[in-house]
Design a protein around this motif. Structure first.
Motif, mmCIF file in Angstrom:
data_model
loop_
_atom_site.group_PDB
_atom_site.id
_atom_site.type_symbol
_atom_site.label_atom_id
_atom_site.label_comp_id
_atom_site.label_asym_id
_atom_site.label_seq_id
_atom_site.Cartn_x
_atom_site.Cartn_y
_atom_site.Cartn_z
ATOM 1 N N UNK A 227 66.042 26.779 20.888
ATOM 2 C CA UNK A 227 65.059 26.719 19.813
ATOM 3 C C UNK A 227 64.678 25.296 19.424
ATOM 4 N N UNK A 228 64.784 24.342 20.327
ATOM 5 C CA UNK A 228 64.376 22.981 20.009
ATOM 6 C C UNK A 228 65.513 22.126 19.494
ATOM 7 N N UNK A 229 66.658 22.240 20.115
ATOM 8 C CA UNK A 229 67.820 21.452 19.723
ATOM 9 C C UNK A 229 67.553 19.978 20.018
ATOM 10 N N UNK A 230 67.812 19.113 19.040
ATOM 11 C CA UNK A 230 67.516 17.687 19.180
ATOM 12 C C UNK A 230 68.792 16.865 19.327
ATOM 13 N N UNK A 231 68.634 15.620 19.762
ATOM 14 C CA UNK A 231 69.782 14.721 19.872
ATOM 15 C C UNK A 231 70.462 14.535 18.526
ATOM 16 N N UNK A 232 69.664 14.446 17.457
ATOM 17 C CA UNK A 232 70.226 14.279 16.116
ATOM 18 C C UNK A 232 71.123 15.455 15.741
ATOM 19 N N UNK A 233 70.793 16.639 16.223
ATOM 20 C CA UNK A 233 71.583 17.822 15.896
ATOM 21 C C UNK A 233 72.953 17.807 16.566
ATOM 22 N N UNK A 234 73.116 17.022 17.639
ATOM 23 C CA UNK A 234 74.441 16.854 18.224
ATOM 24 C C UNK A 234 75.384 16.249 17.179
ATOM 25 N N UNK A 235 74.850 15.344 16.364
ATOM 26 C CA UNK A 235 75.629 14.734 15.286
ATOM 27 C C UNK A 235 75.766 15.701 14.107
ATOM 28 N N UNK A 236 74.648 16.215 13.618
ATOM 29 C CA UNK A 236 74.654 16.971 12.360
ATOM 30 C C UNK A 236 75.229 18.374 12.508
ATOM 31 N N UNK A 237 75.093 18.997 13.683
ATOM 32 C CA UNK A 237 75.560 20.373 13.864
ATOM 33 C C UNK A 237 76.908 20.470 14.568
ATOM 34 N N UNK A 238 77.192 19.538 15.464
ATOM 35 C CA UNK A 238 78.422 19.627 16.255
ATOM 36 C C UNK A 238 79.485 18.635 15.787
ATOM 37 N N UNK B 109 81.175 14.881 4.439
ATOM 38 C CA UNK B 109 80.669 15.084 5.801
ATOM 39 C C UNK B 109 79.202 14.695 5.902
ATOM 40 N N UNK B 110 78.419 14.981 4.843
ATOM 41 C CA UNK B 110 76.998 14.623 4.854
ATOM 42 C C UNK B 110 76.810 13.120 4.818
ATOM 43 N N UNK B 111 77.647 12.407 4.058
ATOM 44 C CA UNK B 111 77.555 10.943 3.994
ATOM 45 C C UNK B 111 77.887 10.328 5.349
ATOM 46 N N UNK B 112 78.931 10.842 6.006
ATOM 47 C CA UNK B 112 79.290 10.330 7.335
ATOM 48 C C UNK B 112 78.195 10.665 8.346
ATOM 49 N N UNK B 113 77.618 11.858 8.239
ATOM 50 C CA UNK B 113 76.511 12.240 9.121
ATOM 51 C C UNK B 113 75.347 11.271 8.963
ATOM 52 N N UNK B 114 75.011 10.903 7.718
ATOM 53 C CA UNK B 114 73.928 9.944 7.474
ATOM 54 C C UNK B 114 74.193 8.641 8.221
ATOM 55 N N UNK B 115 75.426 8.141 8.129
ATOM 56 C CA UNK B 115 75.773 6.884 8.788
ATOM 57 C C UNK B 115 75.723 7.023 10.303
ATOM 58 N N UNK B 116 76.216 8.143 10.830
ATOM 59 C CA UNK B 116 76.216 8.350 12.277
ATOM 60 C C UNK B 116 74.795 8.468 12.819
ATOM 61 N N UNK B 117 73.917 9.122 12.076
ATOM 62 C CA UNK B 117 72.512 9.219 12.504
ATOM 63 C C UNK B 117 71.837 7.856 12.496
ATOM 64 N N UNK B 118 72.186 7.028 11.524
ATOM 65 C CA UNK B 118 71.652 5.656 11.496
ATOM 66 C C UNK B 118 72.189 4.862 12.682
ATOM 67 N N UNK B 119 73.470 5.056 13.006
ATOM 68 C CA UNK B 119 74.049 4.374 14.165
ATOM 69 C C UNK B 119 73.388 4.836 15.460
ATOM 70 N N UNK B 120 73.070 6.126 15.554
ATOM 71 C CA UNK B 120 72.362 6.639 16.724
ATOM 72 C C UNK B 120 70.988 5.998 16.847
ATOM 73 N N UNK B 121 70.300 5.854 15.709
ATOM 74 C CA UNK B 121 68.937 5.305 15.708
ATOM 75 C C UNK B 121 68.919 3.827 16.072
ATOM 76 N N UNK B 122 69.882 3.068 15.555
ATOM 77 C CA UNK B 122 69.859 1.605 15.702
ATOM 78 C C UNK B 122 70.724 1.091 16.845
ATOM 79 N N UNK B 123 71.711 1.898 17.277
ATOM 80 C CA UNK B 123 72.669 1.412 18.261
ATOM 81 C C UNK B 123 73.689 0.464 17.672
ATOM 82 N N UNK B 124 73.759 0.371 16.361
ATOM 83 C CA UNK B 124 74.656 -0.559 15.690
ATOM 84 C C UNK B 124 75.765 0.181 14.938
ATOM 85 N N UNK B 125 76.918 -0.476 14.809
ATOM 86 C CA UNK B 125 77.973 0.025 13.933
ATOM 87 C C UNK B 125 77.421 0.128 12.519
ATOM 88 N N UNK B 126 77.646 1.277 11.867
ATOM 89 C CA UNK B 126 77.081 1.506 10.547
ATOM 90 C C UNK B 126 78.187 1.851 9.560
#
Length: 342
Positions: free
Chosen positions: A167-178, A312-329
């Motif tokens: 149903x349109x699983x995205x790369x971001x959902x690997x972080x937020x869902x799994x 968990x939501x706060x850590x997810x926010x940081x991990x998604x930012x790290x995915x976007x930037x490639x930087x430690x967040x």
């Protein structure tokens, strides 16, 4: 006392919880259901056993279900964006609520749920982080808490699915869902918060759908210095495979292979790999819901709290930012409110 449960959302996980409450567990019954698909809700309600003289009913809205006098507690298994409104409504009605993860899609929404719960003056929310109820993870935590292995240094995790939904699983959902499951379970195992996240992108699997970066490696830094690496491979093909090993100063503790038997034949040996998350964690789901029903009947609240959903939501926010930037967040985690003290 039999806890009368109203279930909001009767998709795959909602129906599985209904089966669990009505056929496997004790101390609970399902008296009302609601779903955005009214026809599906009606079909599910029609298949439920009567409770005394009452048959299970369907409600047109989640709010109507929460207000039902034949509902003592609410189980929220709807899609994530609906959780905040439904959980806050249950809190306002003074009814205990079990909410499947995520508690809400954003840390701001989770904060509003916590604000409502603290204003109500007592814990009413349990979040569905079922891995805390898995026998393997519980044995791992007991081994760590015992102290005989020395201080934990590293944890290696793997979270492999046979394939992603269509149903349109995205790369971001690997972080937020799994990855959110590992985010919660390491906080629980080590009894401390995550302070930073990084994401690495290995060679992309040719089995991944177009546009999906799979696998990922998530690196989590714990407040006490433990470093956690989490392999997230959602198109592994061969089955559902969750692994975990903690490396301590004087030994290690790892989840065991979940095969019931090992077969040896024709110069080979092997066991069964779980088909999906329901197969792998069926007993954890049973234990989770049984403890919730027991707590509701006793007028108490146990298990993962709204704070854990927020964290968990706060850590997810940081991990998604790290995915976007490639930087430690860094993870911007506020201090735990005294209301949610351990």
């Amino acid at each position: 006392m039999s806890v009368r449960v109203g279930v909001i959302g009767v998709g795959m996980i909602g129906q599985d919880h209904i089966r669990r409450i009505t056929q496997v567990l004790t101390g609970g019954c399902v008296t009302a259901v609601n779903d955005v698909d009214a026809a599906r809700a009606g079909q599910v309600a029609a298949g439920l056993p009567s409770v005394g003289q009452h048959r299970a009913v369907t409600h047109a809205t989640a709010q109507d279900l929460i207000a039902d006098g034949n509902v003592d507690a609410v189980l929220v298994a709807s899609w994530g964006p609906a959780h905040e409104e439904q959980v806050v409504a249950a809190i306002a009605a003074g009814k205990p609520v079990f909410c499947e993860k995520p508690l809400a899609p954003s840390s701001a929404a989770c904060q509003r749920i916590m604000d409502a719960e603290m204003a109500a003056g007592r814990r009413l929310v349990q979040v569905g982080f079922m891995r805390r109820y898995d026998a393997g993870y519980r044995a791992m935590k007991a081994a760590l808490d015992d102290g005989g292995l020395g201080a934990p240094l590293l944890m290696h995790c793997a979270h492999r699915n046979p394939s992603v939904p269509d149903y349109g699983f995205t790369t971001e959902m690997i972080i937020s869902d799994s990855a959110v499951h590992e985010m919660d379970v390491v906080r629980w195992l080590f009894g401390e918060e995550i302070v930073a996240a990084s994401v690495l992108t290995p060679r992309r699997s040719g089995q991944a759908p177009e546009g999906l970066q799979d696998p990922l490696i998530l690196l989590l830094e714990m407040a006490g210095g433990v470093l956690v690496d989490d392999e997230l491979f959602l198109n592994a093909g061969y089955g559902y495979d969750v692994r975990g090993e903690v490396v301590c100063e004087t030994g290690t503790v790892a989840l065991a292979d979940v095969s019931e038997v090992i077969v040896r034949s024709g110069n080979r040996h092997g066991g069964r790999v779980p088909v999906d998350w329901r197969d792998r964690f069926i007993r954890a789901y049973d234990a989770e819901l049984q403890e919730w029903l027991n707590a509701v009947a006793a007028g108490t609240s146990t298990g993962p709290a709204s704070w854990d959903g927020f964290a968990a939501a706060v850590v997810t926010d940081a991990a998604l930012e790290a995915l976007r930037t490639g930087q430690r967040t860094a993870v911007s985690m506020p201090e735990r409110p005294e209301f949610y003290a351990k």
